[in-house]
Scaffold this motif. Structure first.
Motif, PDB file in Angstrom:
ATOM      1  N   UNK A 505       0.881  -1.151   0.000  1.00  0.00           N
ATOM      2  CA  UNK A 505       0.000   0.000   0.000  1.00  0.00           C
ATOM      3  C   UNK A 505       0.918   1.199   0.000  1.00  0.00           C
ATOM      4  N   UNK A 506       1.523   1.486  -1.134  1.00  0.00           N
ATOM      5  CA  UNK A 506       2.548   2.515  -1.236  1.00  0.00           C
ATOM      6  C   UNK A 506       1.983   3.819  -1.775  1.00  0.00           C
ATOM      7  N   UNK A 507       2.705   4.902  -1.533  1.00  0.00           N
ATOM      8  CA  UNK A 507       2.329   6.179  -2.114  1.00  0.00           C
ATOM      9  C   UNK A 507       2.849   6.300  -3.526  1.00  0.00           C
ATOM     10  N   UNK A 508       4.184   6.277  -3.680  1.00  0.00           N
ATOM     11  CA  UNK A 508       4.854   6.332  -4.973  1.00  0.00           C
ATOM     12  C   UNK A 508       5.413   4.943  -5.250  1.00  0.00           C
ATOM     13  N   UNK A 509       4.938   4.295  -6.298  1.00  0.00           N
ATOM     14  CA  UNK A 509       5.309   2.893  -6.546  1.00  0.00           C
ATOM     15  C   UNK A 509       5.815   2.755  -7.977  1.00  0.00           C
ATOM     16  N   UNK A 510       7.120   2.584  -8.108  1.00  0.00           N
ATOM     17  CA  UNK A 510       7.727   2.330  -9.415  1.00  0.00           C
ATOM     18  C   UNK A 510       7.909   0.827  -9.560  1.00  0.00           C
ATOM     19  N   UNK A 511       7.017   0.215 -10.308  1.00  0.00           N
ATOM     20  CA  UNK A 511       7.056  -1.228 -10.500  1.00  0.00           C
ATOM     21  C   UNK A 511       7.941  -1.566 -11.701  1.00  0.00           C
ATOM     22  N   UNK A 512       7.785  -2.733 -12.228  1.00  0.00           N
ATOM     23  CA  UNK A 512       8.752  -3.366 -13.121  1.00  0.00           C
ATOM     24  C   UNK A 512       9.181  -2.479 -14.293  1.00  0.00           C
ATOM     25  N   UNK A 513      10.473  -2.187 -14.329  1.00  0.00           N
ATOM     26  CA  UNK A 513      11.059  -1.455 -15.440  1.00  0.00           C
ATOM     27  C   UNK A 513      10.845   0.040 -15.417  1.00  0.00           C
TER      28      UNK A 513
END
Length: 683
Positions: A505-513
C-alpha cells in the motif's frame, strides 16, 4: 465617409457571423419531426445531430450549437458521433446544456409498481429487462447493492483444487469453511444457482465467475474458466464474496431479481421505492465517439458540455471475468476512438457498470474538464491502449484530464484504476480529485521490464489521490508506474490513506522497469507499506517530497540490478511506527543525499540496524540528518515547515499544497471536499 464605411463593415461582419452559426434546440417536450428551433425543439440529440449532418451537406460551413433543455432523455441506443459529425477549427460543433439546466441522458429503464411485502418492496421487471436479469439498480440517485455475503468484510477460502486439460476450460473446486458454507451456499435454491457469482480478490487481481455446481459434503463450489496463473492463483489465502442469491438480501440497500421477473428491494431508512425513480440500467455504453483512425477518418472539433450520462449496465457473461490487471479488457460507458480536438466539459458520468470514460485509439488533443465520474463498476478514466501503436493515426496522445472528480469506483471490478494511462505519451493529468477505489489511484505505463514503451513525457501534477485499497487487494500505489517512461513527471500531488490487504500500500510505486521518472514536491501520508517503493527500474529521481506516517515501513527497494535504480535526495521522511527501510534497500544501487529523517515516537532512527553514521560509511545518505523537521501540525496533516526547520538547510524547498485538487467555482470545490469515505483499514 470613413465612419460610414466602418459602420457598413461592422454590419457586414455581424451579418456574416450570424450566417456562419446555427442553433438547434432539444427538449423533453419536443418532437423529432419538428424543425429543432427554440419554439419547436427536437426530442433527442440524435435528431439534432442528423439535422446538422443535413445542414452541412446543403449549405456553406458554419458553427452549430445544440442547446439541450432540462429533463431526462431516455436513450434507446448510445448517442453516437462519427466522422461526418465533425466540425472544424473555424466552425466547431457543440452539444451543451441550456444555461442553468442539468439534462440527463439515461441508459436505464424505470421500474414501477412497487408494493411493500413485509420489510421488502417488490415489483415486476419489464419484459425487456428479464433476459438477462439485471445486476445493477439505482434508487433515485443512490447506488444499491446486489444481494451479497458477507455484508461487511470478506470470506477466505480454505482450499482450492484445479483440474486442467489442454484445450479445455480448467475446473476449480473452491472450499469454504463449514460455517461460511452453511450461512450462504447452503441456502441457494436450484433455480437460482445459475445466477450466483463469486468475486475473488487475489493480490492485484480479481476473478468473477458463475458457479457450475455445489458439493455440499465438501462445503465447496465448482467453477470453470481459464487455468489459474501460477504467479497469482486462487488459494487458501484468497478472499472472496458471494453475490446474487435471495438469502443474501438481508441488509438495507440490498436487492435481488429472481428468474420469474420479480425484483425485491430492502430499502434504507427514509426510502420509499414507490416514490423514487428506481432505475435498472439497460445500455452498456451511453456515448460513443466512433472515429475510424485506421482509415484516417476522425471526429474533430466537437464539444460536449453540461450533459449527464448515467445508468450504464454490466451483465457478467457466462464465462465470467478472468484476472486482468487494472481490469484492462473492460470498456467504458463513454467510449472514444479517433477523436481530435474533442472536449468534454462540465459533464457527469455515473452509475455505470464499466469504466467511465476511455480515450482509446487514435485520439489526440482532447480534453476532459470539470466532469464528475462516479459510481463506476470499473475505474474512472482511461487513456491509450495496452497495444503498442507506432502508426501516428492509431496512437493516442496529448490528452488533458484537468479539474475532474473521479470517485467511488471498482464496484464490480475492484482491480480497476481511478485513472489509467497505457501506451500513450504527452498527456497531462492535473488538479483531479481521485478517491475511493480498491486498487491504484493513477497507473501510468504498460510494459513489464525494459522493452519499448510509449508511456513517455506524461505529466501528473496537482492531483489529490486518496482512500485507496481498503485492505482487499495488494500491490498498489497512489501512483503506480510501469516500464521506460522518459520525461514523465509526477509533481505537486497529495497521496494519502492507502491500505493493502497483505503487501503493497505505497504512495509512490515504481514497478517493473519504471525508468527516468521524476517524483518531486509530492506529499504522501497514511500508507500501509511506505511512502516510496521501487520494485525495479532505472534512474528514477525522488526529490523534495514529504513522506509521512507509513504503518509498517517508510521506504522499500526490492530488486538489486547492475545499474543505478534511483536517486533519493532532499526528502523529508517522518514517522512514528514501523521501521524506516524494508526489502533489500542496501543492495539496490541508488544515490541518496541531503534527506531529513525523524521518528516522532522517540525511537532512534536506524538504517537496516545501523546508525546514520554507520550507514553513511557505506556511501549512502551524504549530508543527510536525523532531526525534527518542525511541521506545523503533522498529526492533523499540516506539514507546513517552520522558518527554522533544519530541512531547509539541506536545500529542501517548501511547496504549496493549497492548490492541489480541483479549482474554480466554490460549489465545485465543495463537491470534491464533501466526499465521505470509510476508513481504509480497521482500527
Amino acid at each position: 465617409m470613413k465612419s460610414l464605411r466602418l459602420a457598413s463593415l461592422g454590419l457586414l461582419a455581424l451579418f456574416t457571423t450570424t450566417l456562419s452559426a446555427a442553433d438547434w434546440y432539444v427538449a423533453t417536450s419536443g418532437n423529432d419531426s419538428a424543425p429543432g428551433t427554440r419554439e419547436a425543439p427536437f426530442a433527442s440529440l440524435d435528431a439534432a445531430r442528423n439535422a446538422i449532418r443535413s445542414a452541412k451537406k446543403a449549405g456553406p460551413p458554419q458553427s452549430h450549437t445544440v442547446w439541450v433543455a432540462d429533463g431526462t432523455y431516455t436513450l434507446s441506443v448510445p448517442f453516437q458521433l462519427t466522422p461526418e459529425d465533425s466540425g472544424t477549427a473555424d466552425h466547431p460543433i457543440r452539444y451543451r446544456a441550456v444555461e442553468g439546466a442539468n439534462p440527463l441522458l439515461s441508459g436505464g429503464s424505470q421500474v414501477t409498481g412497487w408494493k411493500q411485502e413485509g420489510n421488502a418492496w417488490v415489483a415486476m421487471l419489464p419484459e425487456d429487462l428479464r433476459s438477462p436479469l439485471p445486476e445493477q439498480l439505482i434508487a433515485g440517485t443512490k447506488p444499491t447493492t446486489l444481494a451479497c455475503e458477507p455484508d461487511e468484510g470478506l470470506f477466505t477460502l480454505v482450499g482450492v483444487t484445479e483440474e486442467a486439460e489442454p484445450k479445455k476450460p480448467a475446473t476449480q473446486t473452491l472450499r469454504l469453511t463449514p460455517e461460511d458454507y452453511a450461512a450462504t451456499l447452503a441456502k441457494v435454491t436450484a433455480e437460482e444457482l445459475s445466477q450466483v457469482q463469486f468475486l475473488a480478490y487475489h493480490k492485484w487481481d480479481n476473478t468473477r465467475r458463475h458457479l457450475d455446481k455445489l458439493i455440499p459434503e465438501e462445503h465447496a463450489m465448482v467453477s470453470s474458466g481459464r487455468k489459474m496463473k501460477g504467479h497469482n492463483p486462487l488459494n487458501e489465502k484468497t478472499q472472496f464474496r458471494l453475490e446474487n442469491f435471495a438469502a443474501a438480501m438481508d441488509t438495507p440497500g440490498e436487492w435481488f431479481a429472481s428468474p420469474d421477473g420479480k425484483i425485491r428491494y430492502l430499502p434504507r431508512e427514509g426510502e420509499d421505492p414507490s416514490q423514487l425513480k428506481m432505475i435498472v440500467p439497460r445500455l452498456e455504453k451511453l456515448l460513443v465517439v466512433a472515429g475510424k483512425p485506421e482509415a484516417n477518418q476522425f471526429v474533430e472539433h466537437v464539444t460536449i458540455e453540461g450533459l449527464r450520462f448515467c445508468h450504464g449496465r454490466w451483465t457478467t457473461p457466462k464465462q465470467g471475468f478472468e484476472p486482468s490487471q487494472a481490469a484492462s479488457p473492460i470498456e467504458a460507458a463513454v467510449q472514444i476512438d479517433g477523436a481530435r480536438h474533442l472536449t468534454i466539459a462540465d459533464c457527469e458520468v455515473g452509475h455505470v457498470g464499466i469504466y467511465g470514460i476511455w480515450f482509446r485509439r487514435g485520439c489526440h488533443n482532447c480534453r476532459l474538464e470539470r466532469t464528475w465520474v462516479h459510481d463506476t463498476g470499473a475505474g474512472g478514466v482511461r487513456i491509450g491502449e495496452t497495444t503498442l501503436h507506432h502508426e501516428a493515426n492509431l496512437l493516442t496522445h496529448h490528452i488533458t484530464v484537468d479539474n475532474n472528480i473521479l470517485n467511488s469506483g471498482g464496484r464490480i471490478f475492484p482491480c480497476a484504476v481511478g485513472l489509467w494511462i497505457g501506451h500513450s505519451p504527452d498527456n497531462v493529468v492535473s488538479h483531479n480529485e481521485i478517491a475511493d477505489y480498491f486498487y491504484s489511484g493513477i497507473s501510468v505505463g504498460w510494459r513489464w521490464g525494459y522493452a519499448e514503451s510509449l508511456a513517455k513525457r506524461n505529466t501528473i501534477t496537482k492531483n489529490h489521490v486518496h482512500h485507496l485499497g481498503y485492505g482487499v487487494l495488494s500491490d498498489m500505489g497512489g501512483i503506480y508506474t510501469l516500464g521506460p517512461s522518459e520525461g514523465t513527471v509526477v509533481t505537486g500531488n497529495i497521496f494519502h490513506d492507502i491500505h493493502a490487504y497483505s503487501y503493497g500500500g505505497w504512495g509512490l510505486y515504481t514497478d517493473e522497469g519504471s525508468s527516468d521518472i521524476l517524483f518531486e514536491n509530492n506529499l504522501v501520508y497514511n500508507t500501509k507499506t511506505g511512502g516510496f517503493h521501487q520494485h525495479y527500474g532505472k534512474d528514477n529521481i525522488v526529490r523534495n517530497n514529504i513522506l509521512a506516517f507509513a504503518l509498517l515501513y517508510q521506504l522499500r527497494g526490492s530488486r538489486p540490478e547492475e545499474h543505478r535504480s534511483f536517486v533519493f535526495e532532499q526528502n523529508i521522511v517522518y514517522y512514528d511506527t514501523g521501521s524506516l527501510l524494508d526489502g533489500r534497500f542496501s543492495q539496490v544501487k541508488h544515490d541518496s543525499a541531503r534527506n531529513c529523517y525523524f521518528d516522532a515516537s522517540g525511537r532512534p532512527v536506524t538504517f537496516e540496524g545501523r546508525s546514520l553514521e554507520e550507514w553513511q560509511k557505506t556511501g549512502h545518505e551524504k549530508g543527510s540528518i536525523i532531526a525534527d523537521p518542525k511541521f506545523a501540525d503533522p498529526e492533523h496533516h499540516d506539514f507546513t515547515l517552520a522558518s527554522d526547520s533544519p530541512a531547509l538547510k539541506l536545500g529542501f524547498k517548501p511547496f504549496n499544497t493549497d492548490d492541489v485538487g480541483v479549482y474554480g467555482k466554490p460549489q465545485w470545490i465543495k463537491k470534491a471536499k464533501s466526499g465521505r469515505y470509510p476508513p481504509v483499514h480497521a482500527e
